[in-house]
Scaffold this motif. Structure first.
Motif, PDB file in Angstrom:
ATOM      1  N   ARG A 170       0.812  -1.220   0.000  1.00  0.00           N
ATOM      2  CA  ARG A 170       0.000   0.000   0.000  1.00  0.00           C
ATOM      3  C   ARG A 170       0.844   1.268   0.000  1.00  0.00           C
ATOM      4  N   LEU A 201      -3.716   0.764  -5.709  1.00  0.00           N
ATOM      5  CA  LEU A 201      -4.150  -0.235  -4.728  1.00  0.00           C
ATOM      6  C   LEU A 201      -5.261   0.294  -3.833  1.00  0.00           C
ATOM      7  N   LYS A 202      -5.088   1.476  -3.277  1.00  0.00           N
ATOM      8  CA  LYS A 202      -6.046   1.998  -2.298  1.00  0.00           C
ATOM      9  C   LYS A 202      -7.442   2.163  -2.896  1.00  0.00           C
ATOM     10  N   LEU A 216      -9.163  -1.446  -3.439  1.00  0.00           N
ATOM     11  CA  LEU A 216      -9.414  -2.340  -2.304  1.00  0.00           C
ATOM     12  C   LEU A 216     -10.900  -2.684  -2.143  1.00  0.00           C
ATOM     13  N   GLU A 257      -8.864   1.312   2.715  1.00  0.00           N
ATOM     14  CA  GLU A 257      -7.510   1.589   3.198  1.00  0.00           C
ATOM     15  C   GLU A 257      -7.437   1.536   4.720  1.00  0.00           C
TER      16      GLU A 257
END
Length: 274
Positions: free
Chosen positions: A216, A224-225, A228, A235
């Motif tokens: 992250r 990525l955040k 999710l 996050e």
């Protein structure tokens, strides 16, 4: 469930039993025969459409080794049998790669079904190869890097899925009939498909990789955040994930989400087919 190997076998390797069929091995039978019986067996094998059942009915003293039993309501097989995947000890199972592929499809479906950007206008601009249509679009859904898709930046690399092994394995042989869409209505195809199927409760593991905690904050995972939520987390869930208790809590949240999405796509598929 039938997860095939791509291999098939014919009437030379299977014979009728009281509750279904027994899978055996041609080489095992041949090794246990001698003299004229051996020669007759080899000669019969060369004939098109050879059926082991017929040979055994003429020679009831021949007892082939049983590899495994296939329970079945089918009385006779008129074509080759599609083999399901098994271990080297003939234990059928569900490969982790197959299950992960099903999860991948479900997550992509979840992302597309309510998206105003799907399907892209560009899909209608030119004729595309059916095998690859949408591949770039779908890969981008799970891509955690803003560049060209690379499997090492795929969101599902943080999901570890084991093979799922049967608690008490039971294999059945089913005759599957297929239908073609006609105008109007449907028409049954004139042939059947025979396939081995696994009937069992299966057990395995799906875990969230601890590597997601380090990813992250890495610059090569810039998306990525924001992605999710595809796994049912945010996050804030990754805060303190290095602690085993928090990791287990987040992992359970992911599993609950995956179960929900999998049930939804199965329901949608059944509704669509009906």
């Amino acid at each position: 469930v039938h997860i095939g190997t791509g291999e098939k076998y014919g009437g030379a390797e299977i014979y009728k039993a009281d509750t279904g069929f027994v899978r055996t091995s041609v080489s095992d039978i041949a090794r246990n025969l001698e003299g004229k019986l051996y020669e007759e067996f080899l000669s019969d094998l060369e004939e098109p459409g050879f059926r082991l059942d017929e040979f055994l009915s003429r020679h009831p003293g021949v007892k082939p080794r049983e590899r495994y039993l296939l329970k079945s309501p089918v009385n006779a097989i008129s074509d080759e049998v599609r083999e399901c995947i098994k271990t080297g000890f003939d234990i059928p199972y569900i490969p982790g790669s197959s299950l992960k592929g099903a999860i991948r499809t479900a997550l992509i479906w979840q992302a597309c079904k309510d998206s105003k950007a799907f399907p892209p206008d560009s899909w209608g601009e030119k004729r595309q190869n059916k095998k690859w249509i949408g591949a770039d679009f779908f890969n981008d859904i799970l891509n955690l890097n803003s560049g060209k898709y690379d499997p090492k930046y795929d969101l599902l690399r943080f999901l570890e899925v084991s093979d799922f092994m049967p608690v008490t394995p039971h294999m059945h042989l089913l005759e599957v009939k297929t239908w073609s869409l006609k105008n109007p209505g449907m028409e049954q195809k004139p042939f059947s498909i025979y396939c081995e199927t696994l009937w069992s409760k299966c057990e395995g593991t799906i875990t969230l990789s601890s590597a997601i905690a380090q990813a992250r904050n890495r610059r090569d995972y810039p998306l990525l955040k924001q992605k999710l939520p595809l796994l049912g987390i945010t996050e804030s869930d990754l805060t303190g994930i290095d602690d085993p208790a928090q990791h287990e809590k987040v992992e359970q949240k992911v599993i609950t989400h995956l179960k929900k999405i999998m049930r939804e796509i199965i329901g949608a598929a059944l509704e669509h087919d009906l």
